[in-house]
Design a protein around this motif. Sequence first.
Motif, PDB file in Angstrom:
ATOM      1  N   TYR A  37       0.709  -0.976  -0.094  1.00  0.00           N
ATOM      2  CA  TYR A  37      -0.138  -0.092   0.046  1.00  0.00           C
ATOM      3  C   TYR A  37       0.850   1.245   0.082  1.00  0.00           C
ATOM      4  O   TYR A  37       2.137   1.187   0.418  1.00  0.00           O
ATOM      5  CB  TYR A  37      -0.974  -0.063   1.150  1.00  0.00           C
ATOM      6  CG  TYR A  37      -0.319  -0.189   2.432  1.00  0.00           C
ATOM      7  CD1 TYR A  37      -0.058   0.949   3.330  1.00  0.00           C
ATOM      8  CD2 TYR A  37      -0.055  -1.140   3.120  1.00  0.00           C
ATOM      9  CE1 TYR A  37       0.682   0.919   4.433  1.00  0.00           C
ATOM     10  CE2 TYR A  37       0.277  -1.640   4.585  1.00  0.00           C
ATOM     11  CZ  TYR A  37       0.981  -0.358   5.090  1.00  0.00           C
ATOM     12  OH  TYR A  37       1.403  -0.457   6.468  1.00  0.00           O
ATOM     13  N   HIS A  38       0.302   2.223  -0.575  1.00  0.00           N
ATOM     14  CA  HIS A  38       1.274   3.579  -0.688  1.00  0.00           C
ATOM     15  C   HIS A  38       0.624   4.677   0.099  1.00  0.00           C
ATOM     16  O   HIS A  38      -0.574   4.797   0.299  1.00  0.00           O
ATOM     17  CB  HIS A  38       1.146   3.954  -2.428  1.00  0.00           C
ATOM     18  CG  HIS A  38       1.590   2.841  -3.013  1.00  0.00           C
ATOM     19  ND1 HIS A  38       2.795   2.677  -3.349  1.00  0.00           N
ATOM     20  CD2 HIS A  38       0.916   1.701  -3.504  1.00  0.00           C
ATOM     21  CE1 HIS A  38       3.077   1.486  -4.249  1.00  0.00           C
ATOM     22  NE2 HIS A  38       1.847   0.857  -4.132  1.00  0.00           N
ATOM     23  N   LYS A  39       1.587   5.629   0.262  1.00  0.00           N
ATOM     24  CA  LYS A  39       1.138   6.807   1.075  1.00  0.00           C
ATOM     25  C   LYS A  39       0.659   7.731  -0.103  1.00  0.00           C
ATOM     26  O   LYS A  39      -0.021   8.524   0.413  1.00  0.00           O
ATOM     27  CB  LYS A  39       2.235   7.409   1.626  1.00  0.00           C
ATOM     28  CG  LYS A  39       2.323   8.048   3.194  1.00  0.00           C
ATOM     29  CD  LYS A  39       3.574   8.859   3.718  1.00  0.00           C
ATOM     30  CE  LYS A  39       4.057   7.833   4.552  1.00  0.00           C
ATOM     31  NZ  LYS A  39       5.349   8.564   5.073  1.00  0.00           N
ATOM     32  N   TYR A  41       1.077   9.199  -4.497  1.00  0.00           N
ATOM     33  CA  TYR A  41       1.348   8.869  -5.858  1.00  0.00           C
ATOM     34  C   TYR A  41       2.963   8.751  -6.062  1.00  0.00           C
ATOM     35  O   TYR A  41       3.472   9.786  -6.762  1.00  0.00           O
ATOM     36  CB  TYR A  41       0.552   9.758  -6.664  1.00  0.00           C
ATOM     37  CG  TYR A  41       0.299   9.094  -8.106  1.00  0.00           C
ATOM     38  CD1 TYR A  41      -0.533   8.136  -8.323  1.00  0.00           C
ATOM     39  CD2 TYR A  41       1.122   9.640  -9.232  1.00  0.00           C
ATOM     40  CE1 TYR A  41      -0.919   7.516  -9.533  1.00  0.00           C
ATOM     41  CE2 TYR A  41       1.020   9.110 -10.503  1.00  0.00           C
ATOM     42  CZ  TYR A  41       0.046   8.196 -10.735  1.00  0.00           C
ATOM     43  OH  TYR A  41      -0.182   7.388 -12.017  1.00  0.00           O
ATOM     44  N   CYS A  42       3.392   7.734  -5.858  1.00  0.00           N
ATOM     45  CA  CYS A  42       4.825   7.419  -5.903  1.00  0.00           C
ATOM     46  C   CYS A  42       5.135   6.780  -7.133  1.00  0.00           C
ATOM     47  O   CYS A  42       4.341   6.364  -7.958  1.00  0.00           O
ATOM     48  CB  CYS A  42       5.320   6.771  -4.562  1.00  0.00           C
ATOM     49  SG  CYS A  42       5.171   5.024  -4.798  1.00  0.00           S
ATOM     50  N   GLU A  43       6.450   6.282  -7.117  1.00  0.00           N
ATOM     51  CA  GLU A  43       7.128   5.522  -8.394  1.00  0.00           C
ATOM     52  C   GLU A  43       6.573   4.363  -8.403  1.00  0.00           C
ATOM     53  O   GLU A  43       6.310   3.907  -9.639  1.00  0.00           O
ATOM     54  CB  GLU A  43       8.775   5.530  -8.226  1.00  0.00           C
ATOM     55  CG  GLU A  43       9.541   6.696  -8.494  1.00  0.00           C
ATOM     56  CD  GLU A  43       9.466   7.386  -9.778  1.00  0.00           C
ATOM     57  OE1 GLU A  43       9.527   6.585 -10.650  1.00  0.00           O
ATOM     58  OE2 GLU A  43       9.014   8.818  -9.689  1.00  0.00           O
ATOM     59  N   PRO A  68       3.901  -2.236   3.417  1.00  0.00           N
ATOM     60  CA  PRO A  68       4.134  -0.621   3.151  1.00  0.00           C
ATOM     61  C   PRO A  68       5.232  -0.689   1.835  1.00  0.00           C
ATOM     62  O   PRO A  68       6.164  -1.369   1.904  1.00  0.00           O
ATOM     63  CB  PRO A  68       4.915  -0.177   4.403  1.00  0.00           C
ATOM     64  CG  PRO A  68       5.251  -1.321   5.392  1.00  0.00           C
ATOM     65  CD  PRO A  68       4.402  -2.536   4.819  1.00  0.00           C
ATOM     66  N   CYS A  69       4.827   0.344   0.963  1.00  0.00           N
ATOM     67  CA  CYS A  69       5.666   0.803  -0.094  1.00  0.00           C
ATOM     68  C   CYS A  69       7.299   0.871   0.201  1.00  0.00           C
ATOM     69  O   CYS A  69       7.257   1.906   1.021  1.00  0.00           O
ATOM     70  CB  CYS A  69       4.888   1.494  -1.049  1.00  0.00           C
ATOM     71  SG  CYS A  69       5.823   2.342  -2.219  1.00  0.00           S
ATOM     72  N   GLY A  70       7.827   0.363  -0.470  1.00  0.00           N
ATOM     73  CA  GLY A  70       9.399   0.879  -0.187  1.00  0.00           C
ATOM     74  C   GLY A  70       9.848   2.281  -0.630  1.00  0.00           C
ATOM     75  O   GLY A  70      10.826   2.771  -0.094  1.00  0.00           O
ATOM     76  N   TYR A  71       9.042   2.641  -1.432  1.00  0.00           N
ATOM     77  CA  TYR A  71       9.245   4.298  -1.802  1.00  0.00           C
ATOM     78  C   TYR A  71       8.714   5.164  -0.765  1.00  0.00           C
ATOM     79  O   TYR A  71       9.233   6.078  -0.496  1.00  0.00           O
ATOM     80  CB  TYR A  71       8.739   4.512  -3.279  1.00  0.00           C
ATOM     81  CG  TYR A  71       9.322   3.775  -4.384  1.00  0.00           C
ATOM     82  CD1 TYR A  71      10.498   4.376  -4.923  1.00  0.00           C
ATOM     83  CD2 TYR A  71       9.066   2.674  -5.066  1.00  0.00           C
ATOM     84  CE1 TYR A  71      11.311   3.654  -5.958  1.00  0.00           C
ATOM     85  CE2 TYR A  71       9.365   2.072  -6.144  1.00  0.00           C
ATOM     86  CZ  TYR A  71      10.697   2.626  -6.572  1.00  0.00           C
ATOM     87  OH  TYR A  71      11.170   2.010  -7.465  1.00  0.00           O
ATOM     88  N   CYS A  72       7.405   4.900  -0.491  1.00  0.00           N
ATOM     89  CA  CYS A  72       6.804   5.624   0.489  1.00  0.00           C
ATOM     90  C   CYS A  72       7.144   5.697   1.979  1.00  0.00           C
ATOM     91  O   CYS A  72       7.096   6.647   2.524  1.00  0.00           O
ATOM     92  CB  CYS A  72       5.194   5.508   0.309  1.00  0.00           C
ATOM     93  SG  CYS A  72       4.522   5.460  -1.301  1.00  0.00           S
ATOM     94  N   TYR A  73       7.558   4.487   2.260  1.00  0.00           N
ATOM     95  CA  TYR A  73       7.762   4.193   3.883  1.00  0.00           C
ATOM     96  C   TYR A  73       9.000   3.856   3.968  1.00  0.00           C
ATOM     97  O   TYR A  73       9.647   3.047   4.807  1.00  0.00           O
ATOM     98  CB  TYR A  73       6.718   3.114   4.564  1.00  0.00           C
ATOM     99  CG  TYR A  73       5.440   3.566   4.142  1.00  0.00           C
ATOM    100  CD1 TYR A  73       4.732   4.085   5.350  1.00  0.00           C
ATOM    101  CD2 TYR A  73       4.440   3.338   3.236  1.00  0.00           C
ATOM    102  CE1 TYR A  73       3.311   4.297   5.300  1.00  0.00           C
ATOM    103  CE2 TYR A  73       3.291   3.165   2.943  1.00  0.00           C
ATOM    104  CZ  TYR A  73       2.891   4.092   4.254  1.00  0.00           C
ATOM    105  OH  TYR A  73       1.183   4.210   4.225  1.00  0.00           O
TER     106      TYR A  73
HETATM  107 ZN   LIG Z   1       4.383   3.761  -2.846  1.00  0.00          ZN
END
Ligand SMILES: [Zn+2]
Length: 74
Positions: A37-39, A41-43, A68-73
């Motif tokens: 899940y994402h925080k 609109y990430c990559e 948790p998404c690796g980009y957002c979190y």
């Molecule tokens: Zn994300």
Amino acid sequence: MKRQSYLITALLLSFISLNATQFTKVYICKSPTSYSYHKGYCEGLKRCTHNIDSVTVQEAKTMGKDHPCGYCYR
Ligand SMILES: [Zn+2]
């Protein structure tokens, strides 16, 4: 007595913030191969080729998207 009421307040606050996490809106990619899940609109979410839905963390987890998404979190 003052110290005790401080402790109760601290406890109450941590309880509220804990609950807030459960009801925080996150974004999920409705792809069957997506497990996060994402925080925002990430990559990672940009790569989603399916529909994007906004749900609570709780809902995302019941859908099997409990990472948790690796980009957002990070
Ligand atoms: Zn994300």
